[in-house]
Design an enzyme around this catalytic site. Structure first.
Site, PDB file in Angstrom:
ATOM      1  CB  ALA A   1     -25.251  83.886   2.835  1.00 17.94           C
TER       2      ALA A   1
ATOM      3  CE1 TYR B   1     -24.206  82.708 -13.819  1.00 20.02           C
ATOM      4  CE2 TYR B   1     -24.938  84.204 -15.550  1.00 20.02           C
ATOM      5  CZ  TYR B   1     -24.884  83.842 -14.207  1.00 20.02           C
ATOM      6  OH  TYR B   1     -25.522  84.624 -13.273  1.00 20.02           O
TER       7      TYR B   1
HETATM    8  N1  LIG Z   1     -24.092  89.930  -9.982  1.00 17.94           N
HETATM    9  C1  LIG Z   1     -24.832  89.798 -11.064  1.00 17.94           C
HETATM   10  O1  LIG Z   1     -24.793  90.646 -11.984  1.00 17.94           O
HETATM   11  C2  LIG Z   1     -25.791  88.650 -11.191  1.00 17.94           C
HETATM   12  C3  LIG Z   1     -26.747  88.683 -12.214  1.00 17.94           C
HETATM   13  C4  LIG Z   1     -27.627  87.622 -12.362  1.00 17.94           C
HETATM   14  C5  LIG Z   1     -27.568  86.550 -11.493  1.00 17.94           C
HETATM   15  N2  LIG Z   1     -26.613  86.536 -10.498  1.00 17.94           N
HETATM   16  C6  LIG Z   1     -26.586  85.374  -9.619  1.00 17.94           C
HETATM   17  O2  LIG Z   1     -26.635  85.777  -8.268  1.00 17.94           O
HETATM   18  C7  LIG Z   1     -26.067  84.767  -7.449  1.00 17.94           C
HETATM   19  C8  LIG Z   1     -25.138  85.423  -6.444  1.00 17.94           C
HETATM   20  O3  LIG Z   1     -24.057  86.024  -7.142  1.00 17.94           O
HETATM   21  P1  LIG Z   1     -23.413  87.419  -6.719  1.00 17.94           P
HETATM   22  O4  LIG Z   1     -23.517  88.303  -7.856  1.00 17.94           O
HETATM   23  O5  LIG Z   1     -23.909  87.838  -5.399  1.00 17.94           O
HETATM   24  O6  LIG Z   1     -21.854  86.995  -6.653  1.00 17.94           O
HETATM   25  P2  LIG Z   1     -20.908  86.533  -5.457  1.00 17.94           P
HETATM   26  O7  LIG Z   1     -20.780  87.627  -4.457  1.00 17.94           O
HETATM   27  O8  LIG Z   1     -19.701  85.996  -6.115  1.00 17.94           O
HETATM   28  O9  LIG Z   1     -21.713  85.339  -4.752  1.00 17.94           O
HETATM   29  C9  LIG Z   1     -21.638  84.019  -5.194  1.00 17.94           C
HETATM   30  C10 LIG Z   1     -21.877  83.125  -3.993  1.00 17.94           C
HETATM   31  O10 LIG Z   1     -21.934  81.763  -4.437  1.00 17.94           O
HETATM   32  C11 LIG Z   1     -21.122  80.976  -3.596  1.00 17.94           C
HETATM   33  N3  LIG Z   1     -20.608  79.808  -4.290  1.00 17.94           N
HETATM   34  C12 LIG Z   1     -19.660  79.764  -5.271  1.00 17.94           C
HETATM   35  N4  LIG Z   1     -19.392  78.492  -5.598  1.00 17.94           N
HETATM   36  C13 LIG Z   1     -20.195  77.715  -4.828  1.00 17.94           C
HETATM   37  C14 LIG Z   1     -20.355  76.320  -4.685  1.00 17.94           C
HETATM   38  N5  LIG Z   1     -19.647  75.433  -5.418  1.00 17.94           N
HETATM   39  N6  LIG Z   1     -21.235  75.862  -3.769  1.00 17.94           N
HETATM   40  C15 LIG Z   1     -21.960  76.724  -3.029  1.00 17.94           C
HETATM   41  N7  LIG Z   1     -21.849  78.060  -3.110  1.00 17.94           N
HETATM   42  C16 LIG Z   1     -20.975  78.552  -4.005  1.00 17.94           C
HETATM   43  C17 LIG Z   1     -20.000  81.917  -3.182  1.00 17.94           C
HETATM   44  O11 LIG Z   1     -19.364  81.434  -2.003  1.00 17.94           O
HETATM   45  P3  LIG Z   1     -17.796  81.798  -1.681  1.00 17.94           P
HETATM   46  O12 LIG Z   1     -17.696  83.296  -1.791  1.00 17.94           O
HETATM   47  O13 LIG Z   1     -17.617  81.322  -0.296  1.00 17.94           O
HETATM   48  O14 LIG Z   1     -16.986  81.088  -2.701  1.00 17.94           O
HETATM   49  C18 LIG Z   1     -20.761  83.207  -2.953  1.00 17.94           C
HETATM   50  O15 LIG Z   1     -21.310  83.235  -1.654  1.00 17.94           O
HETATM   51  C19 LIG Z   1     -25.386  83.788  -8.401  1.00 17.94           C
HETATM   52  O16 LIG Z   1     -26.186  82.636  -8.550  1.00 17.94           O
HETATM   53  C20 LIG Z   1     -25.311  84.554  -9.709  1.00 17.94           C
HETATM   54  O17 LIG Z   1     -25.305  83.718 -10.831  1.00 17.94           O
HETATM   55  C21 LIG Z   1     -25.736  87.550 -10.330  1.00 17.94           C
END
Ligand SMILES: NC(=O)c1ccc[n+]([C@@H]2O[C@H](COP(=O)([O-])OP(=O)(O)OC[C@H]3O[C@@H](n4cnc5c(N)ncnc54)[C@H](OP(=O)(O)O)[C@@H]3O)[C@@H](O)[C@H]2O)c1
Length: 258
Positions: free
Chosen positions: A11, A165
């Site tokens: 978050a 992924y």
């Molecule tokens: N953006 C897209 O286009 C997209 C599309 C499909 C799915 N998603 C999914 O949406 C989710 C959120 O991604 P987002 O796009 O919002 O990107 P983001 O802003 O990079 O968020 C990723 C989050 O995951 C946390 N994280 C990373 N490594 C971790 C670990 N080892 N343990 C626990 N938490 C961890 C990060 O924490 P820190 O920042 O503190 O490292 C960050 O809060 C992900 O699961 C991603 O695969 C994203």
């Protein structure tokens, strides 16, 4: 509606931050986790508190079962129950097929797939708690939900993101359906969202050509916003979604999934 408690992983930014804020606005107390970006999580917490939520922040590394257990122990001591778990934290390296090292494969699978399994299972006592005395006529007091943030990559396969992924997100969909079937008798609902490209740290890694190619593949014509996904997550978490479990909700701007 009685006070509801939600735990949102990852978050500190993006979809997780938007989901925490959405749930705070919907009347939940929220527990936020970050892996590295404590400042980001603190900012999210401020927004949630401004929306009226009691807010807590913890560090969580989904690859580390001790870290998961420590978080669950903290939530147990402070709240003793959970209404909603959002498995959002994850990693998404953009890596060409030939360049994927097996160490990175393991990291991605451990974070996204194994982490979802380990935390969901560890949180079950919290999701089961607190319903014994609840008035059964009040779904807000008895409904429990897990929402897993998977990805369109888990449905279509990877093209720009890595195969690891896509594999991890496909595994999250299988975990979602398995937990949904197994826990349905306890009325713990388990659903997934499958976002397409959404503006966040992850898609900020794209170069201009990659961004343009992706944009042109989206019928609605642009990337989604984290808030677009957060709204669907919050809807699946809502007790009024009482008959929805084992479902996959596409949030992808109209890309057709066969
Ligand atoms: N953006 C897209 O286009 C997209 C599309 C499909 C799915 N998603 C999914 O949406 C989710 C959120 O991604 P987002 O796009 O919002 O990107 P983001 O802003 O990079 O968020 C990723 C989050 O995951 C946390 N994280 C990373 N490594 C971790 C670990 N080892 N343990 C626990 N938490 C961890 C990060 O924490 P820190 O920042 O503190 O490292 C960050 O809060 C992900 O699961 C991603 O695969 C994203």
């Amino acid at each position: 509606m009685p006070r509801r408690f939600a735990l949102i992983t990852g978050a500190s930014s993006g979809i997780g931050a938007a989901t925490a804020h959405r749930l705070a606005q919907d009347g939940y107390d929220v527990w936020l986790t970050f892996a590295h970006d404590e400042a980001g999580a603190t900012t999210t917490a401020k927004h949630c508190a401004a929306a009226g939520a009691a807010t807590r922040v913890s560090r969580l590394d989904l690859r580390d079962t001790a870290s998961v257990d420590a978080l669950v122990a903290e939530v147990t001591a402070a709240w003793g129950r959970l209404d909603v778990l959002v498995n959002n934290g994850g990693v998404c390296p953009y890596r060409a097929l030939d360049d994927i090292e097996l160490d990175e494969w393991d990291q991605v699978m451990e974070t996204n797939a194994r982490g979802t399994f380990v935390l969901s299972r560890a949180a079950l006592p919290l999701l089961r708690a607190g319903r014994e005395d609840a008035e059964h006529a009040d779904p807000a007091a008895t409904d429990r939900a897990i929402v897993n943030v998977a990805s369109i990559a888990g449905q279509q396969g990877a093209l720009r993101t890595g195969v690891h992924y896509a594999a991890s997100k496909g595994a999250m969909l299988a975990i979602t359906r398995s937990f949904a079937r197994i826990l349905a008798g306890e009325r713990i609902r388990v659903n997934a969202v499958t976002p397409g490209p959404v503006t966040s740290n992850i898609t900020d890694q794209l170069d201009d050509a990659g961004r343009a190619a992706l944009t042109s593949s989206i019928p609605l014509g642009d990337f989604g916003a984290p808030e677009d996904v957060a709204w669907v997550i919050a809807s699946l978490a809502d007790p009024r979604a009482a008959f929805v479990t084992g479902a996959t909700y596409d949030v992808n701007g109209g890309v057709r999934i066969d």
